[in-house]
Design a protein around this motif. Structure first.
Motif, PDB file in Angstrom:
ATOM      1  N   ALA A   1       0.861  -1.186   0.000  1.00 38.57           N
ATOM      2  CA  ALA A   1       0.000   0.000   0.000  1.00 38.57           C
ATOM      3  C   ALA A   1       0.893   1.229   0.000  1.00 38.57           C
ATOM      4  O   ALA A   1       2.044   1.190   0.468  1.00 38.57           O
ATOM      5  CB  ALA A   1      -0.937   0.010   1.204  1.00 38.57           C
ATOM      6  N   ILE A   2       0.365   2.316  -0.545  1.00 38.05           N
ATOM      7  CA  ILE A   2       1.095   3.581  -0.642  1.00 38.05           C
ATOM      8  C   ILE A   2       0.219   4.664  -0.032  1.00 38.05           C
ATOM      9  O   ILE A   2      -0.988   4.719  -0.299  1.00 38.05           O
ATOM     10  CB  ILE A   2       1.399   3.937  -2.108  1.00 38.05           C
ATOM     11  N   SER A   3       0.825   5.501   0.767  1.00 40.02           N
ATOM     12  CA  SER A   3       0.080   6.657   1.274  1.00 40.02           C
ATOM     13  C   SER A   3       0.900   7.911   1.078  1.00 40.02           C
ATOM     14  O   SER A   3       2.124   7.859   0.934  1.00 40.02           O
ATOM     15  CB  SER A   3      -0.280   6.492   2.765  1.00 40.02           C
ATOM     16  N   THR A   4       0.213   9.019   1.034  1.00 38.29           N
ATOM     17  CA  THR A   4       0.873  10.305   1.093  1.00 38.29           C
ATOM     18  C   THR A   4       0.109  11.163   2.084  1.00 38.29           C
ATOM     19  O   THR A   4      -0.874  10.711   2.670  1.00 38.29           O
ATOM     20  CB  THR A   4       1.008  10.951  -0.296  1.00 38.29           C
ATOM     21  N   VAL A   5       0.556  12.399   2.290  1.00 37.11           N
ATOM     22  CA  VAL A   5       0.208  13.089   3.524  1.00 37.11           C
ATOM     23  C   VAL A   5      -0.940  14.080   3.396  1.00 37.11           C
ATOM     24  O   VAL A   5      -1.154  14.896   4.288  1.00 37.11           O
ATOM     25  CB  VAL A   5       1.463  13.773   4.101  1.00 37.11           C
ATOM     26  N   SER A   6      -1.693  14.009   2.294  1.00 37.48           N
ATOM     27  CA  SER A   6      -2.954  14.747   2.191  1.00 37.48           C
ATOM     28  C   SER A   6      -3.727  14.191   1.009  1.00 37.48           C
ATOM     29  O   SER A   6      -3.148  13.621   0.075  1.00 37.48           O
ATOM     30  CB  SER A   6      -2.736  16.258   2.014  1.00 37.48           C
ATOM     31  N   ARG A   7      -5.033  14.363   1.026  1.00 39.37           N
ATOM     32  CA  ARG A   7      -5.853  13.911  -0.100  1.00 39.37           C
ATOM     33  C   ARG A   7      -5.523  14.723  -1.351  1.00 39.37           C
ATOM     34  O   ARG A   7      -5.489  14.193  -2.465  1.00 39.37           O
ATOM     35  CB  ARG A   7      -7.329  14.044   0.252  1.00 39.37           C
ATOM     36  N   GLY A   8      -5.289  16.027  -1.162  1.00 39.43           N
ATOM     37  CA  GLY A   8      -4.975  16.868  -2.309  1.00 39.43           C
ATOM     38  C   GLY A   8      -3.700  16.432  -3.005  1.00 39.43           C
ATOM     39  O   GLY A   8      -3.646  16.367  -4.240  1.00 39.43           O
TER      40      GLY A   8
ATOM     41  N   VAL B   1       0.921  34.262   8.528  1.00 44.64           N
ATOM     42  CA  VAL B   1       2.076  33.470   8.112  1.00 44.64           C
ATOM     43  C   VAL B   1       1.899  33.176   6.629  1.00 44.64           C
ATOM     44  O   VAL B   1       0.847  32.697   6.194  1.00 44.64           O
ATOM     45  CB  VAL B   1       2.241  32.179   8.941  1.00 44.64           C
ATOM     46  N   LEU B   2       2.916  33.511   5.836  1.00 44.48           N
ATOM     47  CA  LEU B   2       2.833  33.432   4.381  1.00 44.48           C
ATOM     48  C   LEU B   2       3.438  32.119   3.889  1.00 44.48           C
ATOM     49  O   LEU B   2       4.565  31.769   4.256  1.00 44.48           O
ATOM     50  CB  LEU B   2       3.574  34.619   3.766  1.00 44.48           C
ATOM     51  N   MET B   3       2.693  31.399   3.011  1.00 41.19           N
ATOM     52  CA  MET B   3       3.138  30.106   2.476  1.00 41.19           C
ATOM     53  C   MET B   3       2.826  30.034   0.975  1.00 41.19           C
ATOM     54  O   MET B   3       1.832  29.440   0.567  1.00 41.19           O
ATOM     55  CB  MET B   3       2.436  28.957   3.207  1.00 41.19           C
ATOM     56  N   PRO B   4       3.684  30.618   0.130  1.00 40.30           N
ATOM     57  CA  PRO B   4       3.426  30.595  -1.317  1.00 40.30           C
ATOM     58  C   PRO B   4       4.023  29.366  -2.010  1.00 40.30           C
ATOM     59  O   PRO B   4       4.619  29.464  -3.088  1.00 40.30           O
ATOM     60  CB  PRO B   4       4.108  31.885  -1.782  1.00 40.30           C
ATOM     61  N   SER B   5       3.855  28.201  -1.425  1.00 40.49           N
ATOM     62  CA  SER B   5       4.520  26.983  -1.902  1.00 40.49           C
ATOM     63  C   SER B   5       4.121  26.647  -3.333  1.00 40.49           C
ATOM     64  O   SER B   5       2.948  26.736  -3.710  1.00 40.49           O
ATOM     65  CB  SER B   5       4.169  25.803  -0.998  1.00 40.49           C
ATOM     66  N   ARG B   6       5.101  26.209  -4.115  1.00 39.44           N
ATOM     67  CA  ARG B   6       4.814  25.721  -5.470  1.00 39.44           C
ATOM     68  C   ARG B   6       4.094  24.374  -5.405  1.00 39.44           C
ATOM     69  O   ARG B   6       3.263  24.064  -6.262  1.00 39.44           O
ATOM     70  CB  ARG B   6       6.106  25.608  -6.262  1.00 39.44           C
ATOM     71  N   TYR B   7       4.431  23.572  -4.453  1.00 44.94           N
ATOM     72  CA  TYR B   7       3.650  22.380  -4.112  1.00 44.94           C
ATOM     73  C   TYR B   7       3.866  22.140  -2.629  1.00 44.94           C
ATOM     74  O   TYR B   7       4.882  22.527  -2.056  1.00 44.94           O
ATOM     75  CB  TYR B   7       4.047  21.159  -4.955  1.00 44.94           C
ATOM     76  N   GLU B   8       2.899  21.531  -1.976  1.00 43.23           N
ATOM     77  CA  GLU B   8       2.996  21.296  -0.538  1.00 43.23           C
ATOM     78  C   GLU B   8       2.253  20.003  -0.212  1.00 43.23           C
ATOM     79  O   GLU B   8       1.029  19.982  -0.132  1.00 43.23           O
ATOM     80  CB  GLU B   8       2.388  22.456   0.241  1.00 43.23           C
ATOM     81  N   PRO B   9       2.995  18.893  -0.064  1.00 44.15           N
ATOM     82  CA  PRO B   9       2.323  17.621   0.211  1.00 44.15           C
ATOM     83  C   PRO B   9       1.337  17.697   1.375  1.00 44.15           C
ATOM     84  O   PRO B   9       0.221  17.187   1.288  1.00 44.15           O
ATOM     85  CB  PRO B   9       3.487  16.675   0.504  1.00 44.15           C
ATOM     86  N   CYS B  10       1.743  18.310   2.466  1.00 40.24           N
ATOM     87  CA  CYS B  10       0.830  18.508   3.595  1.00 40.24           C
ATOM     88  C   CYS B  10       1.023  19.901   4.170  1.00 40.24           C
ATOM     89  O   CYS B  10       0.189  20.770   4.026  1.00 40.24           O
ATOM     90  CB  CYS B  10       1.038  17.452   4.677  1.00 40.24           C
TER      91      CYS B  10
ATOM     92  N   ASP C   1      -6.318  21.543   1.435  1.00 46.20           N
ATOM     93  CA  ASP C   1      -7.150  20.643   2.248  1.00 46.20           C
ATOM     94  C   ASP C   1      -7.406  21.183   3.653  1.00 46.20           C
ATOM     95  O   ASP C   1      -8.403  20.820   4.282  1.00 46.20           O
ATOM     96  CB  ASP C   1      -6.470  19.268   2.380  1.00 46.20           C
ATOM     97  N   THR C   2      -6.515  22.014   4.169  1.00 49.34           N
ATOM     98  CA  THR C   2      -6.603  22.391   5.581  1.00 49.34           C
ATOM     99  C   THR C   2      -7.012  23.838   5.826  1.00 49.34           C
ATOM    100  O   THR C   2      -7.547  24.141   6.888  1.00 49.34           O
ATOM    101  CB  THR C   2      -5.247  22.160   6.281  1.00 49.34           C
ATOM    102  N   VAL C   3      -6.752  24.725   4.872  1.00 52.51           N
ATOM    103  CA  VAL C   3      -7.087  26.142   5.071  1.00 52.51           C
ATOM    104  C   VAL C   3      -8.440  26.421   4.433  1.00 52.51           C
ATOM    105  O   VAL C   3      -8.637  26.191   3.238  1.00 52.51           O
ATOM    106  CB  VAL C   3      -6.000  27.057   4.458  1.00 52.51           C
ATOM    107  N   LEU C   4      -9.384  26.922   5.233  1.00 48.22           N
ATOM    108  CA  LEU C   4     -10.700  27.294   4.733  1.00 48.22           C
ATOM    109  C   LEU C   4     -10.653  28.768   4.344  1.00 48.22           C
ATOM    110  O   LEU C   4     -10.440  29.648   5.184  1.00 48.22           O
ATOM    111  CB  LEU C   4     -11.772  27.049   5.802  1.00 48.22           C
TER     112      LEU C   4
END
Length: 420
Positions: free
Chosen positions: A206-213, A364-373, A397-400
């Motif tokens: 099985a494989i998992s990663t750290v967010s559904r997105g 807090v600023l987070m302009p990530s190009r990609y962010e697994p979680c 997935d986490t910021v509304l």
């Protein structure tokens, strides 16, 4: 059920990024629920000096082309969590956690992976839970060896991907030296068939990663980094499971790093934290304080953040904390030098200052190009520091979002650009 987590870092003993936080909090939480969880780490980065009372519990040999390598396993405890530390000829006890030299890093983690599998066999483990490329060779060897080793037939594997581009490129020679051939699986492009992560993703049960997105994103060419075809064929085995935040370790009401405690129901202490942070960093009190707490690398969009902050420098104060790419470190220092009255830059990592920034900054600023979680946005929300983040992976997935939710927790923007 007995589960062995296999990873390169675990807070508080050895930590570089979010993986260390996950290993420091998830196994104890599962153990508290009654799961027989243990952790296996390399005995690198001085961890044997920080682990309480490590004792030698196993000695065995691992095959190598130049002759067998003697491995020693030490057992210690984090609370009531058993932790095993793997020592061997290619695992320097004083080495940094990671190295840019794959000639040093690849033999370390391949030996570690194979030794962890042997340890799992001796512990009669039911689930071998490997994290990232540093442990992925263990899942490949498990799939190969359980066909012929009755002691391994009941063991299953889970491979968790925290950051897909880090595949262990350049490890082919080390894999060969330990008797591991490249896969011929045509679901992988040629250049990934001799990487530890490529082997692990082919073989893991099985494989998992750290967010559904992020689990959705890595099925695309843009985010898949060559693994997207393989992962698409394994879609039924792929799970996105969000990392969590240890609310006891991250509690602004009791955090000793803060000058005053506070909670959502009692915010007076947060105002005191804001005043102290501005005073300590030499920032004016009458501007919003934007924090950046991050590794200074391209993935995190630090170049984007610097351009955006320069454009609004007449309206906000800025507190930056992090280390990484020397060029980005220089650019951070340049921004602070250009606006010394309202930009503070600290190069390095200071855990206490990071907590004070979460507890005192407004955003807090987070302009990530990609962010697994991402953990920063979760800590920010916990500490009343509003996340302003790119809509990607675990951030989405986490910021509304303020404009899209009836109960917003932050602000999302669509692209990692200064204009966005």
């Amino acid at each position: 059920m007995r589960v062995l987590f296999v990873a390169s870092e675990m807070a508080p003993w050895v930590k570089v990024g979010g993986l260390g936080d996950v290993l420091g909090s998830l196994p104890p939480a599962l153990r508290a629920l009654g799961v027989d969880v243990r952790v296996c780490l390399p005995a690198h980065a001085g961890v044997l000096d920080r682990a309480p009372e490590p004792r030698l519990v196993e000695r065995f040999e691992v095959h190598h082309q130049k002759g067998p390598m003697l491995v020693e396993v030490f057992e210690s405890r984090l609370g009531d969590l058993p932790v095993y530390l793997i020592s061997g000829p290619t695992i320097p006890r004083d080495a940094a956690v990671y190295s840019a030299d794959m000639g040093e890093e690849a033999p370390r983690f391949v030996l570690f992976s194979l030794a962890a599998l042997e340890l799992a066999k001796r512990l009669s483990v039911d689930v071998l839970h490997c994290h990232d490329w540093h442990a992925a060779a263990a899942t490949w060897q498990l799939a190969r060896r359980r066909e012929v080793d009755p002691a391994l037939r009941g063991m299953t594997s889970l491979l968790t991907v925290h950051n897909l581009p880090y595949a262990g490129h350049g490890a082919a020679g080390a894999l060969y030296d330990f008797g591991i051939q490249a896969t011929d699986d045509d679901r992988l492009p040629e250049h990934l068939r001799h990487t530890p992560l490529g082997l692990g993703l082919v073989a893991a049960d099985a494989i998992s990663t750290v967010s559904r997105g992020y689990a959705r994103e890595i099925l695309t060419a843009h985010y898949g980094h060559g693994f997207e075809h393989l992962l698409s064929t394994r879609r039924e085995d792929l799970y996105g499971i969000m990392n969590g935040l240890d609310l006891a370790r991250w509690d602004p009401a009791t955090d000793p790093a803060l000058p005053a405690g506070f909670s959502a129901d009692a915010l007076a202490g947060r105002r005191a934290c804001r005043r102290e942070l501005a005073h300590a960093l030499g920032l004016p009190q009458d501007r919003p304080i934007v924090a950046v707490v991050s590794r200074l690398v391209s993935q995190k969009g630090i170049d984007v953040a610097l351009r955006a902050l320069r454009a609004v420098s007449d309206r906000v104060s800025v507190a930056l904390l992090g280390e990484g790419d020397p060029h980005l470190e220089h650019e951070v220092r340049s921004l602070a030098a250009a606006f010394p009255a309202h930009v503070s830059a600290t190069i390095g990592f200071d855990a206490a200052l990071a907590r004070r920034m979460y507890g005192g900054a407004d955003m807090v600023l987070m302009p990530s190009r990609y962010e697994p979680c991402g953990m920063t946005q979760m800590i920010g929300m916990r500490y009343g520091c509003v996340p302003v983040a790119c809509e990607t992976g675990g951030l989405a997935d986490t910021v509304l979002d303020l404009d899209l939710s009836e109960a917003p927790t932050g602000v999302l923007f669509p692209e990692p650009t200064a204009a966005s």
